[in-house]
Design an enzyme around this catalytic site. Structure first.
Site, mmCIF file in Angstrom:
data_model
loop_
_atom_site.group_PDB
_atom_site.id
_atom_site.type_symbol
_atom_site.label_atom_id
_atom_site.label_comp_id
_atom_site.label_asym_id
_atom_site.label_seq_id
_atom_site.Cartn_x
_atom_site.Cartn_y
_atom_site.Cartn_z
ATOM 1 C CB CYS A 120 -23.040 -21.335 35.953
ATOM 2 S SG CYS A 120 -23.203 -19.584 35.502
ATOM 3 C CB CYS A 122 -23.108 -17.210 39.407
ATOM 4 S SG CYS A 122 -24.309 -18.491 39.053
ATOM 5 C CB CYS A 130 -22.694 -16.244 35.041
ATOM 6 S SG CYS A 130 -24.240 -16.190 35.987
ATOM 7 C CE LYS A 195 -29.824 -18.414 33.974
ATOM 8 N NZ LYS A 195 -28.700 -19.011 34.674
ATOM 9 N NE ARG A 205 -29.887 -14.819 40.505
ATOM 10 C CZ ARG A 205 -30.114 -13.782 39.726
ATOM 11 N NH1 ARG A 205 -30.273 -12.582 40.258
ATOM 12 N NH2 ARG A 205 -30.196 -13.930 38.421
ATOM 13 N NE ARG A 217 -26.970 -14.397 37.837
ATOM 14 C CZ ARG A 217 -26.048 -14.381 38.782
ATOM 15 N NH1 ARG A 217 -24.981 -13.613 38.664
ATOM 16 N NH2 ARG A 217 -26.200 -15.115 39.875
ATOM 17 C CD GLU A 233 -28.442 -15.804 23.141
ATOM 18 O OE1 GLU A 233 -27.732 -16.825 22.991
ATOM 19 O OE2 GLU A 233 -28.014 -14.764 23.670
ATOM 20 C CE LYS A 248 -32.853 -20.776 35.143
ATOM 21 N NZ LYS A 248 -31.510 -20.864 35.620
ATOM 22 C CB SER A 274 -36.092 -21.301 42.572
ATOM 23 O OG SER A 274 -35.644 -20.044 42.085
ATOM 24 C CE1 TYR A 313 -34.742 -26.446 42.205
ATOM 25 C CE2 TYR A 313 -36.143 -24.983 40.898
ATOM 26 C CZ TYR A 313 -34.891 -25.382 41.330
ATOM 27 O OH TYR A 313 -33.785 -24.713 40.880
HETATM 28 C C1 PBG Z 1 -26.792 -20.253 37.522
HETATM 29 C C2 PBG Z 1 -28.215 -20.667 37.541
HETATM 30 C C3 PBG Z 1 -29.328 -19.981 38.029
HETATM 31 C C4 PBG Z 1 -30.409 -20.831 37.893
HETATM 32 C C5 PBG Z 1 -29.943 -22.000 37.300
HETATM 33 N N1 PBG Z 1 -28.587 -21.870 37.072
HETATM 34 C C6 PBG Z 1 -29.445 -18.658 38.676
HETATM 35 C C7 PBG Z 1 -29.091 -17.421 37.962
HETATM 36 O O1 PBG Z 1 -28.872 -17.390 36.757
HETATM 37 O O2 PBG Z 1 -28.992 -16.437 38.679
HETATM 38 C C8 PBG Z 1 -31.814 -20.522 38.339
HETATM 39 C C9 PBG Z 1 -32.620 -21.707 38.696
HETATM 40 C C10 PBG Z 1 -33.844 -21.423 39.470
HETATM 41 O O3 PBG Z 1 -34.218 -20.281 39.785
HETATM 42 O O4 PBG Z 1 -34.498 -22.410 39.809
HETATM 43 N N2 PBG Z 1 -26.419 -19.449 36.468
HETATM 44 ZN ZN ZN Z 2 -24.460 -18.323 36.741
#
Ligand code: PBG
Ligand code: ZN
Length: 324
Positions: A120, A122, A130, A195, A205, A217, A233, A248, A274, A313
């Site tokens: 990605c 970002c 992204c 996602k 983040r 986003r 998707e 996700k 997270s 995690y």
């Molecule tokens: C990047 C990305 C993100 C996560 C994984 N890859 C953050 C987002 O899309 O803002 C989130 C992972 C997490 O919260 O554990 N695009």
């Molecule tokens: Zn991203």
């Protein structure tokens, strides 16, 4: 069958019976550990909202990978925190970028541990989106080339699998083509297919310094209210050449995991993100929940919903708990 002829408690009366009729089992083989790579040496910078997780310099990252491998965890997924950011996220596809260096170090030390890379922009763009911008809007087609370049540079560094998380339309096909053209047809793609635009990414983040500097986003990540769209998707990613599809976050989307599992025959991954981790750790620290039990219940639920693989995690904690 009705009471008193049928008594469901009969098969719950002993640990042996419960083990025999258990429908879902979580295994260390299912777990993928996310790790954050930063520059420097001997850096182990704690992530406040994710207790037990750190921004790791490559030397420290290798140490953590060694522990994960020793616990039987088959794979890690790497996220990079670059030294510099710019509008096109050039450090994402720089041959000497943070992820590229981290992949080399881990593969060198632990050739049998599978190293997956998050693909990605970002973390690498100064605006935090992204993809790249055109008049303040994320430009889908212009971003594809940069994303494919990033995936290719990860493969060149030795990544075993690439995982695009940007949610641009058409990126799986673009990545597949770029990999195949350069002799990496053996490298699989794990697509972040469904996602969602989720507030559960908050701690990540902060950890990866990847929050968008303006807006949000919503124009590329999915609306949390939609499930049929998730199937579309996933179906696009399958057609474009995804090897593993992902849903996700996990917990608020167990129905989506279940439907994807029912409709597709590829391996399904779920990302226990997270915020899901932070909630359990915080409640545990407050003394409000039994953390280890809630962890196992949560991971088992994600498995029961239909996930074959879980990015979490909790991977190290769960691997320890699962040890015979
Ligand atoms: C990047 C990305 C993100 C996560 C994984 N890859 C953050 C987002 O899309 O803002 C989130 C992972 C997490 O919260 O554990 N695009
Ligand atoms: Zn991203």
């Amino acid at each position: 069958m009705l009471f008193p002829d049928y008594r469901p408690r009969r098969l719950r009366q002993s640990q042996a019976f419960r083990r025999m009729v258990r429908e879902t089992s979580l295994a260390v083989d299912d777990l993928i550990l996310p790790l954050f790579a930063v520059g420097g040496k001997q850096v182990r910078h704690p992530i406040a909202s994710m207790p037990g997780h750190f921004q790791l310099s490559t030397d420290e990252l290798v140490k953590t990978c060694r522990e994960a491998f020793a616990l039987g965890i088959p794979a890690v997924i790497l996220f990079g925190i670059p030294e510099t950011k710019d509008p096109l996220g050039t450090q994402a596809y720089a041959p000497g970028g943070i992820v590229q260096r981290a992949v080399k170090a881990v593969k060198n030390a632990l050739p049998e541990l599978a190293v997956i890379t998050d693909v990605c922009l970002c973390q690498y763009t100064d605006h935090g989106h992204c993809g790249c911008l055109e008049q303040g809007v994320v430009d889908n087609d212009a971003s594809l080339d940069l994303i494919a370049r990033t995936a290719l540079s990860h493969a060149k560094a030795g990544a075993d699998m690439v995982a695009p998380s940007d949610m641009m339309d058409g990126r799986v096909a673009e990545i597949r083509e770029a990999l195949d053209e350069s002799g990496f047809s053996r490298v699989p793609i794990m697509a972040y297919s469904a996602k969602y635009c989720s507030a559960y990414y908050g701690p990540f983040r902060a950890a990866a310094d990847s929050a968008p500097k303006f807006g949000d986003r919503r124009t590329y990540q999915m609306d949390p209210a939609n499930a049929l769209e998730a199937l579309r998707e996933v179906s696009m990613d399958v057609e474009e050449g995804a090897d593993i599809v992902m849903v996700k976050p996990a917990l608020a989307y167990l129905d989506v995991i279940c439907r994807v599992r029912e409709e597709f025959d590829l391996p399904v991954a779920a990302y226990n993100v997270s915020g899901e981790y932070a909630m359990i750790k915080a409640a545990e620290q407050m003394g409000w929940l039994d953390g280890p039990r809630v962890m196992m219940e949560t991971l088992t639920a994600i498995k029961r919903a239909g996930a074959d693989l879980i990015l979490t995690y909790f991977a190290m904690d769960a691997a320890r708990a699962l040890r015979p």
